[in-house]
Design a protein around this motif. Sequence first.
Motif, mmCIF file in Angstrom:
data_model
loop_
_atom_site.group_PDB
_atom_site.id
_atom_site.type_symbol
_atom_site.label_atom_id
_atom_site.label_comp_id
_atom_site.label_asym_id
_atom_site.label_seq_id
_atom_site.Cartn_x
_atom_site.Cartn_y
_atom_site.Cartn_z
ATOM 1 N N TRP A 1 -4.857 -3.933 -105.862
ATOM 2 C CA TRP A 1 -5.234 -3.936 -104.701
ATOM 3 C C TRP A 1 -4.418 -3.434 -103.923
ATOM 4 N N ARG A 2 -5.025 -2.784 -102.344
ATOM 5 C CA ARG A 2 -3.568 -2.108 -101.410
ATOM 6 C C ARG A 2 -4.077 -3.293 -99.992
ATOM 7 N N PHE A 3 -3.050 -3.499 -99.526
ATOM 8 C CA PHE A 3 -3.110 -3.500 -97.971
ATOM 9 C C PHE A 3 -3.823 -2.531 -97.502
ATOM 10 N N SER A 4 -4.206 -1.909 -97.450
ATOM 11 C CA SER A 4 -4.676 0.113 -96.446
ATOM 12 C C SER A 4 -6.441 0.002 -97.200
ATOM 13 N N ASP A 5 -6.292 -0.678 -97.719
ATOM 14 C CA ASP A 5 -7.643 -0.408 -98.730
ATOM 15 C C ASP A 5 -8.689 -1.646 -97.502
ATOM 16 N N GLY A 6 -9.716 -0.939 -96.770
ATOM 17 C CA GLY A 6 -10.574 -1.407 -96.009
ATOM 18 C C GLY A 6 -10.280 -1.665 -94.671
ATOM 19 N N THR A 7 -8.028 -1.279 -94.060
ATOM 20 C CA THR A 7 -8.055 -1.762 -93.160
ATOM 21 C C THR A 7 -6.964 -0.548 -92.389
ATOM 22 N N GLY A 8 -6.777 -0.733 -91.277
ATOM 23 C CA GLY A 8 -6.063 0.148 -90.330
ATOM 24 C C GLY A 8 -4.571 0.277 -90.770
ATOM 25 N N LYS B 1 -2.069 1.666 -92.904
ATOM 26 C CA LYS B 1 -0.607 2.369 -93.267
ATOM 27 C C LYS B 1 0.452 2.488 -92.704
ATOM 28 N N GLY B 2 1.495 3.120 -93.774
ATOM 29 C CA GLY B 2 2.224 3.144 -94.191
ATOM 30 C C GLY B 2 3.233 2.139 -94.283
ATOM 31 N N VAL B 3 4.978 1.866 -93.425
ATOM 32 C CA VAL B 3 4.914 1.021 -93.747
ATOM 33 C C VAL B 3 4.832 -0.522 -92.735
ATOM 34 N N ALA C 1 1.785 -0.248 -97.271
ATOM 35 C CA ALA C 1 0.029 -0.298 -97.149
ATOM 36 C C ALA C 1 -0.491 0.476 -98.388
ATOM 37 N N GLU C 2 0.050 1.128 -98.829
ATOM 38 C CA GLU C 2 -0.613 1.845 -99.133
ATOM 39 C C GLU C 2 -0.119 2.008 -101.084
ATOM 40 N N GLU C 3 1.211 1.098 -101.331
ATOM 41 C CA GLU C 3 1.212 0.974 -101.818
ATOM 42 C C GLU C 3 0.737 -0.497 -102.948
ATOM 43 N N THR C 4 0.300 -0.195 -104.705
ATOM 44 C CA THR C 4 -0.305 -0.574 -105.188
ATOM 45 C C THR C 4 0.152 -2.171 -105.670
ATOM 46 N N GLN C 5 -0.953 -3.265 -105.937
ATOM 47 C CA GLN C 5 0.002 -4.592 -105.839
ATOM 48 C C GLN C 5 -0.728 -4.620 -107.354
ATOM 49 N N ALA C 6 -0.334 -5.429 -107.876
ATOM 50 C CA ALA C 6 -0.837 -6.622 -109.829
ATOM 51 C C ALA C 6 -2.136 -7.592 -108.908
ATOM 52 N N ALA C 7 -3.715 -6.824 -109.534
ATOM 53 C CA ALA C 7 -4.274 -8.047 -109.700
ATOM 54 C C ALA C 7 -3.558 -9.557 -109.371
ATOM 55 N N LEU C 8 -4.778 -10.058 -108.637
ATOM 56 C CA LEU C 8 -3.942 -11.827 -108.708
ATOM 57 C C LEU C 8 -5.147 -12.517 -109.697
ATOM 58 N N ALA D 1 -5.927 -13.353 -84.862
ATOM 59 C CA ALA D 1 -4.481 -12.711 -85.035
ATOM 60 C C ALA D 1 -4.286 -11.757 -85.897
ATOM 61 N N LYS D 2 -5.089 -11.858 -87.535
ATOM 62 C CA LYS D 2 -4.818 -11.481 -88.930
ATOM 63 C C LYS D 2 -5.527 -10.734 -89.009
ATOM 64 N N LYS D 3 -7.024 -10.855 -88.046
ATOM 65 C CA LYS D 3 -7.897 -9.957 -88.088
ATOM 66 C C LYS D 3 -7.380 -8.554 -87.178
ATOM 67 N N ASP D 4 -6.873 -8.178 -86.646
ATOM 68 C CA ASP D 4 -5.879 -7.820 -85.283
ATOM 69 C C ASP D 4 -5.772 -7.002 -85.949
ATOM 70 N N TRP D 5 -4.242 -7.465 -86.651
ATOM 71 C CA TRP D 5 -3.055 -7.022 -87.568
ATOM 72 C C TRP D 5 -4.065 -6.803 -88.751
ATOM 73 N N LEU D 6 -4.526 -6.365 -89.196
ATOM 74 C CA LEU D 6 -5.143 -5.782 -90.271
ATOM 75 C C LEU D 6 -6.290 -5.125 -89.422
ATOM 76 N N HIS D 7 -6.965 -4.004 -88.883
ATOM 77 C CA HIS D 7 -7.900 -3.324 -87.942
ATOM 78 C C HIS D 7 -7.045 -3.035 -86.997
ATOM 79 N N MET D 8 -6.192 -2.935 -86.990
ATOM 80 C CA MET D 8 -4.835 -2.309 -85.124
ATOM 81 C C MET D 8 -4.814 -0.827 -85.320
ATOM 82 N N ASN D 9 -5.104 0.022 -86.198
ATOM 83 C CA ASN D 9 -5.348 1.006 -86.455
ATOM 84 C C ASN D 9 -6.505 1.869 -86.511
ATOM 85 N N GLU D 10 -7.391 0.901 -86.050
ATOM 86 C CA GLU D 10 -8.930 1.167 -87.272
ATOM 87 C C GLU D 10 -9.122 2.240 -84.882
#
Length: 117
Positions: free
Chosen positions: A31-38, A40-42, A53-60, A108-117
């Motif tokens: 997974w990645r933080f960038s998947d389905g969110t706004g 991007k980058g650091v 945000a585009e860095e691949t993270q290991a499956a949980l 606040a988390k929702k706003d952070w996840l989607h701040m660049n959309e």
Amino acid sequence: MAIKITDECINCGACEPECPNNAIYDAGAAWRFSDGTGLKGVIDFGDGNTLNAEETQAALSDEIYYIVPDKCTECVGFHDEPQCAAVCPVDCCVDDEDIRETQEELLAKKDWLHMNE
């Protein structure tokens, strides 16, 4: 709090497309933080930690669908109830008792996840 998927999961996949934050992944899927969110980058977590945000993270989980807690907002700001729990045929999408967040923190988390959309 976040929602978690218990080991009663039958891997039907009903929950995955319902998540507005793309926080639900198939067993073994990276997974990645960038998947389905706004995001991007650091990204800055506000505690001194940063991550690309585009860095691949290991499956949980390698066995069942899983929810990334840092991306789960319990659908606050999108829906009246967590959509994964609403569609789960075996009721295995439940509150994660180890992760407690207030309504304000979830918004606040929702706003952070989607701040660049």
